[in-house]
Design an enzyme around this catalytic site. Structure first.
Site, PDB file in Angstrom:
ATOM      1  CG  ASP A  29      -5.974  -1.972  -5.111  1.00  0.00           C
ATOM      2  OD1 ASP A  29      -5.981  -2.537  -3.693  1.00  0.00           O
ATOM      3  OD2 ASP A  29      -7.193  -1.492  -5.217  1.00  0.00           O
ATOM      4  CG  HIS A  46      -1.697  -5.369   4.471  1.00  0.00           C
ATOM      5  ND1 HIS A  46      -2.384  -4.913   3.049  1.00  0.00           N
ATOM      6  CD2 HIS A  46      -2.326  -5.671   4.769  1.00  0.00           C
ATOM      7  CE1 HIS A  46      -3.354  -4.275   3.209  1.00  0.00           C
ATOM      8  NE2 HIS A  46      -3.479  -5.264   4.336  1.00  0.00           N
ATOM      9  CG  LEU A 140      13.701   8.020  -5.499  1.00  0.00           C
ATOM     10  CD1 LEU A 140      12.995   8.531  -7.047  1.00  0.00           C
ATOM     11  CD2 LEU A 140      13.076   7.060  -5.158  1.00  0.00           C
TER      12      LEU A 140
END
Ligand code: IPE
Ligand code: IPE
Ligand code: MG
Length: 254
Positions: A29, A46, A140
């Site tokens: 955020d 962004h 991962l």
């Protein structure tokens, strides 16, 4: 304690051995505020946020984290102006197109959680391709929460179980927590040990509602585009100081 009561303690409630969390989930955020602080358009925040995702993936792998979940677009983010929604969808497409080969080369398995319905065909195909290509990788696991809402996920799960009951393949009395988990998007992925939210907001915003019942939460003041390995290391140190009791007693007391 009776045997019956013992059996009802769910599997997630085993005290952790401390150390590195197996699963870190991040509410990324603050992209917009990062940009605003610099007099830049939100899009730039962004765009820089995607670079922070790349750093987070690299750092998570280096630090021995097994699962990294990133919240990239919520079910509620459709409420944003059309231009911003389109920018966010465009960045997701670009990220998958541009980074998939490298993720695959690094043995990373990609999983996408969230509703595929309502997404355009090109995005659905890209998401499917990312999962298919990397499905047998053993490094991962990068879980991308896209068009994701925790409550929506639970509703979908309930529908799926209800259909099985209706078909006669599921006995309602046999439904337990494990059964519910089989119907969630996150099936097979362990619950997050640690949830990190950047930007100073201290709320969950419909993220992993079922799965975070016993997660540790760390709220950081940093905006997401500034996130790097040092931020993650500091969060892991803080996590290491927490004691997870899962309703039991402190190690000292028991
Ligand atoms: C996070 O940054 C990205 C998404 C929610 C898609 P924001 O866009 O929410 O940035 P702020 O919260 O407005 O600063
Ligand atoms: C949560 O951030 C969703 C993502 C990070 C994708 P928001 O910025 O949408 O959350 P609220 O609206 O501040 O709760
Ligand atoms: Mg926000």
């Amino acid at each position: 304690m009776s045997g019956e009561a013992k059996r009802s303690i769910p599997a997630f409630a085993q005290p952790s051995g401390g150390g590195v969390p197996a699963h870190v989930a991040i509410i990324m955020d603050g992209n917009g505020r990062w940009a605003a602080q610099r007099g830049l358009p939100r899009f730039e925040g962004h765009r820089r946020g995607v670079e922070a995702i790349r750093r987070a993936v690299r750092a998570a792998g280096d630090l021995g984290i097994r699962y990294l979940t990133v919240y990239s677009f919520s079910s509620e983010n459709w409420r944003r102006p059309a231009q911003e929604v389109s920018d966010l969808l465009g960045l997701l497409k670009r990220f998958v197109r541009h980074d998939l080969a490298e993720l695959h080369a690094n043995n990373i398995r990609v999983r996408i959680i969230g509703l595929r319905e309502g997404l355009t065909q090109d995005i659905r195909m890209l998401l499917d391709e990312a999962e298919q290509l990397t499905r047998d990788n053993t490094g991962l696991t990068l879980v991308i929460a896209f068009n994701y809402g925790g409550r929506q996920e639970i509703v979908q799960a309930m529908r799926s179980l209800a259909r099985q009951v209706k078909d006669g393949t599921l006995d309602p009395d046999a439904i337990d927590m494990d059964t519910v988990e089989t119907a969630l998007d996150t099936y097979g992925i362990p619950d997050p040990d640690l949830v990190i939210r950047t930007s100073g907001e201290q709320r969950v915003s419909n993220f992993l509602t079922w799965q975070t019942a016993y997660s540790e939460f760390i709220f950081l003041p940093d905006f997401w585009p500034d996130f790097d390995e040092a931020t993650l290391r500091a969060a892991l140190l803080e996590y290491g100081r927490r004691e997870r009791r899962f309703g039991g007693l402190s190690a000292q007391a028991s």
